[in-house]
Design a protein around this motif. Structure first.
Motif, PDB file in Angstrom:
ATOM      1  N   TRP A   1       2.793  -1.325   4.222  1.00  0.00           N
ATOM      2  CA  TRP A   1       2.290   0.014   3.912  1.00  0.00           C
ATOM      3  C   TRP A   1       3.478   0.956   3.897  1.00  0.00           C
ATOM      4  O   TRP A   1       4.187   1.096   4.892  1.00  0.00           O
ATOM      5  CB  TRP A   1       1.289   0.443   4.970  1.00  0.00           C
ATOM      6  CG  TRP A   1       0.503   1.665   4.626  1.00  0.00           C
ATOM      7  CD1 TRP A   1       0.988   2.880   4.225  1.00  0.00           C
ATOM      8  CD2 TRP A   1      -0.912   1.795   4.662  1.00  0.00           C
ATOM      9  NE1 TRP A   1      -0.033   3.759   4.013  1.00  0.00           N
ATOM     10  CE2 TRP A   1      -1.222   3.115   4.276  1.00  0.00           C
ATOM     11  CE3 TRP A   1      -1.947   0.940   4.996  1.00  0.00           C
ATOM     12  CZ2 TRP A   1      -2.526   3.596   4.220  1.00  0.00           C
ATOM     13  CZ3 TRP A   1      -3.239   1.417   4.947  1.00  0.00           C
ATOM     14  CH2 TRP A   1      -3.517   2.724   4.544  1.00  0.00           C
TER      15      TRP A   1
ATOM     16  N   VAL B   1       0.880  -1.166   0.000  1.00  0.00           N
ATOM     17  CA  VAL B   1       0.000   0.000   0.000  1.00  0.00           C
ATOM     18  C   VAL B   1       0.918   1.216   0.000  1.00  0.00           C
ATOM     19  O   VAL B   1       1.829   1.313   0.823  1.00  0.00           O
ATOM     20  CB  VAL B   1      -0.906   0.025   1.241  1.00  0.00           C
ATOM     21  CG1 VAL B   1      -1.791   1.265   1.248  1.00  0.00           C
ATOM     22  CG2 VAL B   1      -1.746  -1.245   1.318  1.00  0.00           C
TER      23      VAL B   1
ATOM     24  N   TYR C   1      -3.939   1.937  11.265  1.00  0.00           N
ATOM     25  CA  TYR C   1      -3.566   1.016  10.193  1.00  0.00           C
ATOM     26  C   TYR C   1      -2.320   0.221  10.580  1.00  0.00           C
ATOM     27  O   TYR C   1      -2.217  -0.965  10.274  1.00  0.00           O
ATOM     28  CB  TYR C   1      -3.305   1.769   8.890  1.00  0.00           C
ATOM     29  CG  TYR C   1      -4.516   2.404   8.258  1.00  0.00           C
ATOM     30  CD1 TYR C   1      -5.749   1.753   8.196  1.00  0.00           C
ATOM     31  CD2 TYR C   1      -4.431   3.666   7.693  1.00  0.00           C
ATOM     32  CE1 TYR C   1      -6.850   2.351   7.593  1.00  0.00           C
ATOM     33  CE2 TYR C   1      -5.528   4.267   7.082  1.00  0.00           C
ATOM     34  CZ  TYR C   1      -6.732   3.603   7.039  1.00  0.00           C
ATOM     35  OH  TYR C   1      -7.820   4.187   6.434  1.00  0.00           O
TER      36      TYR C   1
ATOM     37  N   MET D   1       3.728  -0.991   8.723  1.00  0.00           N
ATOM     38  CA  MET D   1       3.851   0.314   8.086  1.00  0.00           C
ATOM     39  C   MET D   1       5.276   0.824   8.231  1.00  0.00           C
ATOM     40  O   MET D   1       5.879   0.701   9.293  1.00  0.00           O
ATOM     41  CB  MET D   1       2.870   1.315   8.704  1.00  0.00           C
ATOM     42  CG  MET D   1       2.858   2.658   7.997  1.00  0.00           C
ATOM     43  SD  MET D   1       1.575   3.797   8.583  1.00  0.00           S
ATOM     44  CE  MET D   1       0.107   3.028   7.947  1.00  0.00           C
TER      45      MET D   1
ATOM     46  N   ASN E   1       4.519   4.631   3.807  1.00  0.00           N
ATOM     47  CA  ASN E   1       3.936   5.928   4.115  1.00  0.00           C
ATOM     48  C   ASN E   1       4.980   7.019   3.859  1.00  0.00           C
ATOM     49  O   ASN E   1       6.040   7.015   4.478  1.00  0.00           O
ATOM     50  CB  ASN E   1       3.484   5.951   5.577  1.00  0.00           C
ATOM     51  CG  ASN E   1       2.686   7.162   5.931  1.00  0.00           C
ATOM     52  OD1 ASN E   1       2.858   8.229   5.361  1.00  0.00           O
ATOM     53  ND2 ASN E   1       1.802   7.022   6.905  1.00  0.00           N
TER      54      ASN E   1
ATOM     55  N   ALA F   1      -1.955   7.520   4.515  1.00  0.00           N
ATOM     56  CA  ALA F   1      -2.890   7.029   5.539  1.00  0.00           C
ATOM     57  C   ALA F   1      -3.809   8.126   6.065  1.00  0.00           C
ATOM     58  O   ALA F   1      -4.352   8.017   7.147  1.00  0.00           O
ATOM     59  CB  ALA F   1      -2.147   6.343   6.681  1.00  0.00           C
TER      60      ALA F   1
END
Length: 85
Positions: free
Chosen positions: A41, A13, A60, A66, A43, A17
């Motif tokens: 994830w 991803v 998340y 993440m 970010n 966020a």
């Protein structure tokens, strides 16, 4: 594309966020994490900004792995840590 995610799937991803004041839809992320082999994830925001304003990053991050990934160096380190598969 939920049906395309299975126990052999790795999902990346890419995003900050931020919810834009909308529902973060944690059940959908939870289902994605349950269905996929792994979820990462990436970010682009500094970790110090996670959870500020409309950021759902901490929520998340409880569900999927993440990583702060703002630079080519951070991306290289992340990929280096994931390899060899």
């Amino acid at each position: 594309y939920g049906a395309a995610v299975g126990p052999r799937t790795t999902v990346f991803v890419l995003g900050d966020a931020r919810t834009n004041m909308s529902d973060p839809n944690l059940p959908a992320v939870r289902e994605l994490a349950r269905s996929a082999r792994r979820v990462y994830w990436l970010n682009p925001e500094p970790r110090t900004q996670w959870g500020t304003g409309d950021s759902a990053a901490p929520e998340y991050a409880e569900l999927v792995e993440m990583h702060e990934c703002r630079t080519a160096r951070q991306l290289g380190a992340l990929i280096g840590g994931l390899l060899p598969v």
